[in-house]
Every structure is written in C-alpha cells, then in structure tokens.
Design a protein around this motif. Structure first.
Motif, PDB file in Angstrom:
ATOM      1  N   ASN A 172       0.857  -1.178   0.000  1.00  0.00           N
ATOM      2  CA  ASN A 172       0.000   0.000   0.000  1.00  0.00           C
ATOM      3  C   ASN A 172       0.894   1.229   0.000  1.00  0.00           C
ATOM      4  O   ASN A 172       1.580   1.507   0.990  1.00  0.00           O
ATOM      5  N   MET A 173       0.867   1.981  -1.080  1.00  0.00           N
ATOM      6  CA  MET A 173       1.787   3.100  -1.226  1.00  0.00           C
ATOM      7  C   MET A 173       1.183   4.431  -0.769  1.00  0.00           C
ATOM      8  O   MET A 173       1.830   5.462  -0.856  1.00  0.00           O
ATOM      9  N   ASP A 174      -0.059   4.404  -0.279  1.00  0.00           N
ATOM     10  CA  ASP A 174      -0.727   5.664   0.049  1.00  0.00           C
ATOM     11  C   ASP A 174       0.055   6.501   1.051  1.00  0.00           C
ATOM     12  O   ASP A 174       0.076   7.723   0.982  1.00  0.00           O
ATOM     13  N   ASP A 175       0.690   5.835   2.028  1.00  0.00           N
ATOM     14  CA  ASP A 175       1.403   6.559   3.075  1.00  0.00           C
ATOM     15  C   ASP A 175       2.893   6.698   2.793  1.00  0.00           C
ATOM     16  O   ASP A 175       3.652   7.158   3.645  1.00  0.00           O
ATOM     17  N   ASP A 176       3.324   6.290   1.613  1.00  0.00           N
ATOM     18  CA  ASP A 176       4.738   6.362   1.269  1.00  0.00           C
ATOM     19  C   ASP A 176       5.134   7.832   1.097  1.00  0.00           C
ATOM     20  O   ASP A 176       4.585   8.531   0.236  1.00  0.00           O
ATOM     21  N   PRO A 177       6.085   8.332   1.899  1.00  0.00           N
ATOM     22  CA  PRO A 177       6.472   9.750   1.790  1.00  0.00           C
ATOM     23  C   PRO A 177       7.047  10.109   0.428  1.00  0.00           C
ATOM     24  O   PRO A 177       7.039  11.278   0.038  1.00  0.00           O
ATOM     25  N   ARG A 178       7.530   9.112  -0.322  1.00  0.00           N
ATOM     26  CA  ARG A 178       8.095   9.395  -1.635  1.00  0.00           C
ATOM     27  C   ARG A 178       7.031   9.901  -2.612  1.00  0.00           C
ATOM     28  O   ARG A 178       7.349  10.533  -3.612  1.00  0.00           O
ATOM     29  N   ASN A 179       5.746   9.620  -2.312  1.00  0.00           N
ATOM     30  CA  ASN A 179       4.672  10.118  -3.165  1.00  0.00           C
ATOM     31  C   ASN A 179       4.610  11.639  -3.191  1.00  0.00           C
ATOM     32  O   ASN A 179       4.046  12.229  -4.117  1.00  0.00           O
ATOM     33  N   HIS A 180       5.166  12.268  -2.156  1.00  0.00           N
ATOM     34  CA  HIS A 180       5.007  13.714  -2.000  1.00  0.00           C
ATOM     35  C   HIS A 180       6.301  14.493  -2.205  1.00  0.00           C
ATOM     36  O   HIS A 180       6.338  15.691  -1.952  1.00  0.00           O
ATOM     37  N   LEU A 181       7.340  13.816  -2.685  1.00  0.00           N
ATOM     38  CA  LEU A 181       8.618  14.496  -2.861  1.00  0.00           C
ATOM     39  C   LEU A 181       8.557  15.570  -3.938  1.00  0.00           C
ATOM     40  O   LEU A 181       9.351  16.516  -3.917  1.00  0.00           O
ATOM     41  N   TYR A 182       7.628  15.445  -4.866  1.00  0.00           N
ATOM     42  CA  TYR A 182       7.505  16.456  -5.909  1.00  0.00           C
ATOM     43  C   TYR A 182       7.186  17.827  -5.318  1.00  0.00           C
ATOM     44  O   TYR A 182       7.515  18.873  -5.902  1.00  0.00           O
ATOM     45  N   LYS A 183       6.527  17.839  -4.133  1.00  0.00           N
ATOM     46  CA  LYS A 183       6.208  19.119  -3.482  1.00  0.00           C
ATOM     47  C   LYS A 183       7.484  19.849  -3.079  1.00  0.00           C
ATOM     48  O   LYS A 183       7.557  21.084  -3.152  1.00  0.00           O
ATOM     49  N   TYR A 184       8.480  19.093  -2.661  1.00  0.00           N
ATOM     50  CA  TYR A 184       9.755  19.716  -2.300  1.00  0.00           C
ATOM     51  C   TYR A 184      10.522  20.139  -3.545  1.00  0.00           C
ATOM     52  O   TYR A 184      11.241  21.146  -3.529  1.00  0.00           O
ATOM     53  N   TYR A 185      10.381  19.367  -4.619  1.00  0.00           N
ATOM     54  CA  TYR A 185      10.972  19.773  -5.906  1.00  0.00           C
ATOM     55  C   TYR A 185      10.469  21.172  -6.257  1.00  0.00           C
ATOM     56  O   TYR A 185      11.245  22.042  -6.676  1.00  0.00           O
ATOM     57  N   ALA A 186       9.173  21.388  -6.060  1.00  0.00           N
ATOM     58  CA  ALA A 186       8.580  22.698  -6.360  1.00  0.00           C
ATOM     59  C   ALA A 186       9.157  23.797  -5.481  1.00  0.00           C
ATOM     60  O   ALA A 186       9.263  24.954  -5.909  1.00  0.00           O
ATOM     61  N   GLU A 187       9.546  23.454  -4.255  1.00  0.00           N
ATOM     62  CA  GLU A 187      10.139  24.455  -3.368  1.00  0.00           C
ATOM     63  C   GLU A 187      11.489  24.938  -3.902  1.00  0.00           C
ATOM     64  O   GLU A 187      11.843  26.113  -3.739  1.00  0.00           O
ATOM     65  N   PHE A 188      12.229  24.045  -4.533  1.00  0.00           N
ATOM     66  CA  PHE A 188      13.495  24.453  -5.148  1.00  0.00           C
ATOM     67  C   PHE A 188      13.228  25.376  -6.334  1.00  0.00           C
ATOM     68  O   PHE A 188      13.959  26.344  -6.563  1.00  0.00           O
ATOM     69  N   LEU A 189      12.180  25.084  -7.108  1.00  0.00           N
ATOM     70  CA  LEU A 189      11.805  25.956  -8.218  1.00  0.00           C
ATOM     71  C   LEU A 189      11.379  27.325  -7.697  1.00  0.00           C
ATOM     72  O   LEU A 189      11.732  28.364  -8.275  1.00  0.00           O
ATOM     73  N   ARG A 190      10.639  27.329  -6.614  1.00  0.00           N
ATOM     74  CA  ARG A 190      10.143  28.574  -6.031  1.00  0.00           C
ATOM     75  C   ARG A 190      11.302  29.462  -5.549  1.00  0.00           C
ATOM     76  O   ARG A 190      11.282  30.684  -5.712  1.00  0.00           O
ATOM     77  N   LYS A 191      12.309  28.825  -4.950  1.00  0.00           N
ATOM     78  CA  LYS A 191      13.426  29.582  -4.379  1.00  0.00           C
ATOM     79  C   LYS A 191      14.403  30.071  -5.443  1.00  0.00           C
ATOM     80  O   LYS A 191      14.813  31.239  -5.446  1.00  0.00           O
ATOM     81  N   TYR A 192      14.790  29.175  -6.383  1.00  0.00           N
ATOM     82  CA  TYR A 192      15.875  29.515  -7.301  1.00  0.00           C
ATOM     83  C   TYR A 192      15.406  30.034  -8.652  1.00  0.00           C
ATOM     84  O   TYR A 192      16.185  30.623  -9.393  1.00  0.00           O
ATOM     85  N   LYS A 193      14.143  29.805  -9.003  1.00  0.00           N
ATOM     86  CA  LYS A 193      13.545  30.343 -10.226  1.00  0.00           C
ATOM     87  C   LYS A 193      14.414  30.129 -11.476  1.00  0.00           C
ATOM     88  O   LYS A 193      14.714  31.067 -12.223  1.00  0.00           O
ATOM     89  N   PRO A 194      14.841  28.903 -11.725  1.00  0.00           N
ATOM     90  CA  PRO A 194      15.629  28.660 -12.949  1.00  0.00           C
ATOM     91  C   PRO A 194      14.781  28.872 -14.192  1.00  0.00           C
ATOM     92  O   PRO A 194      13.554  28.810 -14.136  1.00  0.00           O
ATOM     93  N   LYS A 195      15.447  29.101 -15.309  1.00  0.00           N
ATOM     94  CA  LYS A 195      14.706  29.309 -16.560  1.00  0.00           C
ATOM     95  C   LYS A 195      13.979  28.033 -16.966  1.00  0.00           C
ATOM     96  O   LYS A 195      12.850  28.078 -17.467  1.00  0.00           O
ATOM     97  N   TYR A 196      14.647  26.863 -16.765  1.00  0.00           N
ATOM     98  CA  TYR A 196      14.060  25.568 -17.130  1.00  0.00           C
ATOM     99  C   TYR A 196      14.211  24.586 -15.976  1.00  0.00           C
ATOM    100  O   TYR A 196      15.083  24.727 -15.112  1.00  0.00           O
TER     101      TYR A 196
END
Length: 418
Positions: free
Chosen positions: A132-156
């Motif tokens: 059961n992968m519902d509680d797997d924290p890896r499912n939500h790592l993309y949210k932290y990926y977005a935090e890096f985009l938010r902070k560094y604002k790379p072109k791509y």
C-alpha cells in the motif's frame, strides 16, 4: 567565451542524468541525493571531471588501480568539487540546510536549470502492487521539488519519472501527475511532457520514461520541448558486450581490466568507450541449478528465438513455489537484438532476468555490462560507503539511473534553444 550554464541535480542517484548534461556543456553546482553510496559515486565523478579538465587524469587512473586511496583522490581536487555533493533526504526537516549548502556553492551566482526526478518506486506499477503506497512519503517528494523551483527560479527544469506516474492515484483518487503539473504551474512554469523510448535515441535498451520540461513564465503559443534528435544506430546488443574479457560466473574483478583493441562503432559514437581500462567487469557467482537454467534459456533463444517460460523447464529445475507469476524470471539479454529489455534496480537482487547471451560464459551480466546498457561511459566508477567494491550497490545504482545518452541529447537540444 561565456561561462557554462549552471544546474542543480535533485534526487541525483548515481548521476546518469547529470553526466548527460555535463557532456552537453552544462556545469553542476550541486547534487542532492539520499543514498550514501551514490553520493560517493557522484563525488568520485566530480573528481574525475576536474582532473580531466586540468590535465591530471593520471591521478584518477591511479585511484582506479588502488594505488591511492579515495581520500587521496578527493584531496587532489578543490574542496568545493566534493562538497557540491549533498547527502541528504529531501524533506521538511532538511530543506533549509540543503538550501544553505546550495547557496554556498552558488556564491551569489544565478541557477539556470534544475534537473532530476523523485525516486520512482512510489509510482511504479511493481511498487504499487507490492504494498500500500498511500502513506509512502516518496509520493510527495515532488512538493519539495517545487520548493526548489520557487526559491531559485531557474529558466528551465527537467523532471524524469516512470510511466506508472501517469496512472498513480492519491488516496482521494486524484492522479499524482495532475497534482504535480498543477503545482508546477502555480509556482510559475509552463510545462510540456513526452514519453521517450531510449532505443530511439541510440541506447541499446527498451526503456520508456516520462520526461517533463518546465519553462519559467507563460508559453502557450509555441512549444519549447527540447525533443532529442533520434538516432537509428544499426547496432545490436553484442556491440556493447563483445570487446569485454570473457569470464565465467564468479569471475572477473572490480579493478581495471584491458579490453579488446577493436571496439564497435556504437561504443565510440555513443561516448561509452574510454581510453581508461574498464572497471566493474565482475560476474556474480551462481548455483549449479541456476547455471543449468541459464544454459537452457540461452539455447532456447539461440535455437528457437523463444523466451523461456518457467513451465518450459524440466521438473527437476523448478524449485520456485509460485509458478503462475513472474514466469519470465529467467531472461536472456539477447545479443542479436537492437535493444535489450529494461535494466532495473532489481538486478541487484539476482541476475536471473539478465543472462549473458554467450553460453560459454554462462553467467548473468556484470555491472559494467549493465552500465553500458545504460550508456554510462566506461570510465565511470560506482562507489560504496566503505570504499570497498560492493557489487550489489553498483547494480542498484546502475538500475536506478537515467541513461546518460538520452540525458545528453535532451541537454544538447535544450542548450541549442536556450
């Protein structure tokens, strides 16, 4: 000459994606990875690139031959090259610490690009079937990926993951992929994605992955996707196997070995061949029963061009209780095909799904052969935490990686349209 564009690699693994971008001319500012062994692999590769660029590759060669220690190798390059590898699990508790380390590496410079994709087990069909992968924290790592985009604002940014992401659902029944796309748009990016098949781009492997690319700002009128140039190599899998020393099960070594002087055109054109001797051409040992099954599987392919179904085996060789699942658990890496089946991290558990096509060698493939299938260059060394050769760790890192060549082709196209 302008300075190279700078990138950050998140969930970097052993560095397959990063290596492709480096070969295209980008410069890594930092790699963030949770697995300690993979981090040492990244550090060693950073040392390799610095030494090569500073005409000191002989130091790296000495390290491969165990003439100097890993510490001595790292001491031979500037500290920031080694410190650029950040061994942390990306999460709420570590985010600020990781940001601080990246900022130190950037030294007020601008970050142009973020690459990487969260570990795929949470989205893969196999991973979802096993638990059961519902509680797997890896499912939500993309949210932290977005935090890096938010902070560094790379072109791509370039985000890679398995096909299972297209159908993986949250406990509420919403597709994770839709949640990701919405979040990336909210952070300020236009996004486009494609499913790319590695064998269409010169890689001798049938491997399909989602490659999502984001470009900062609103770009709805014109596609910006860096679609890589296709390459019909006319090569076959034997082209990446035949120049390596012939070894038996349990034979070979992780240390450098000389290979035949005649190399296939594919090895040279793909960038896999290196002037340095190859490492990690070391075969795992196998039981007498497994070796008999391997011969059976290779003969079946050679004589009938047919894959082994578990029920094809004589009764005395059937020791597995579950005979109705994973019936292709013994599979030959067929040398006469233009691409082999996908190399995955399970190769670290056993070699049954990756049997060498040479019946005289009668074994599963080595880490170096798996690395070539993933288009890693022959001078790429796979590390362990202890510094001692660890074949299982090498296999795991290779199986989890992005093929270098497809990363390079994406990077080259992205650079051309920058």
């Amino acid at each position: 000459m302008s300075s190279p564009l700078k990138f950050l690699d998140l969930f970097a693994g052993a560095g397959g994606l990063s290596e492709g971008f480096i070969r295209a001319g980008f410069k890594p500012i930092a790699h963030v990875e949770a697995d300690a062994s993979a981090c040492f692999t990244l550090k060693t590769r950073q040392a390799f690139h610095w030494l090569k660029n500073n005409n000191s590759i002989d130091i790296y060669a000495k390290y491969l031959k165990s003439e100097i220690s890993r510490t001595e190798l790292y001491d031979a390059v500037p500290p920031n090259e080694i410190d650029s590898v950040i061994n942390e699990f990306i999460g709420e508790d570590t985010l600020d610490k990781i940001f601080q380390k990246i900022d130190q590496q950037l030294d007020q410079a601008k970050l142009d690009l973020i690459i990487g994709g969260p570990p795929c087990q949470a989205y893969s069909l196999i991973g979802r079937a096993r638990s059961n992968m519902d509680d797997d924290p890896r499912n939500h790592l993309y949210k932290y990926y977005a935090e890096f985009l938010r902070k560094y604002k790379p072109k791509y940014f370039v985000f890679e993951n398995v096909l299972g992401l297209l159908t993986a659902k949250s406990p509420e029944g919403e597709l994770y992929f839709n949640k990701m796309k919405s979040l990336f748009v909210d952070v300020g990016y236009s996004i486009e994605y494609q499913v790319l098949s590695a064998n269409e781009y010169g890689i001798l492997q049938n491997r399909k992955r989602i490659i999502l690319v984001g470009k900062r700002g609103h770009h709805s009128n014109k596609s910006f996707y860096p679609e890589p140039d296709k390459w019909n190599t006319q090569a076959c899998v034997w082209d990446l196997l035949k120049d390596l020393p012939k070894i038996q099960a349990g034979g070979g070594t992780s240390l450098p070995q000389k290979i035949k002087s005649k190399h296939s055109e594919w090895l040279k054109e793909s960038g896999v061949w290196s002037a340095l001797p190859v490492t990690w051409h070391e075969a795992r040992p196998h039981s007498k029963q497994d070796l008999e099954i391997y011969k059976f599987a290779v003969n079946l392919w050679n004589n009938e061009k047919r894959r082994l179904h578990y029920d094809d085996l004589p009764e005395y060789l059937k020791s597995h209780k579950g005979r109705n699942s994973f019936v292709d658990r013994f599979k030959v890496v067929a040398g006469d095909l233009d691409a082999c089946h996908t190399v995955v991290a399970h190769i670290s558990k056993d070699g049954h799904h990756y049997i060498h096509p040479d019946i005289e060698q009668n074994r599963s493939i080595t880490p170096r052969e798996a690395a070539r299938i993933q288009s890693f260059p022959d001078d790429y060394y796979f590390e362990s935490v202890s510094g001692k050769p660890a074949r299982t760790s090498a296999f795991k890192q290779i199986g989890n990686a992005v093929p270098v060549l497809i990363a390079q082709k994406i990077a080259e196209k992205l650079l051309k349209d920058w």
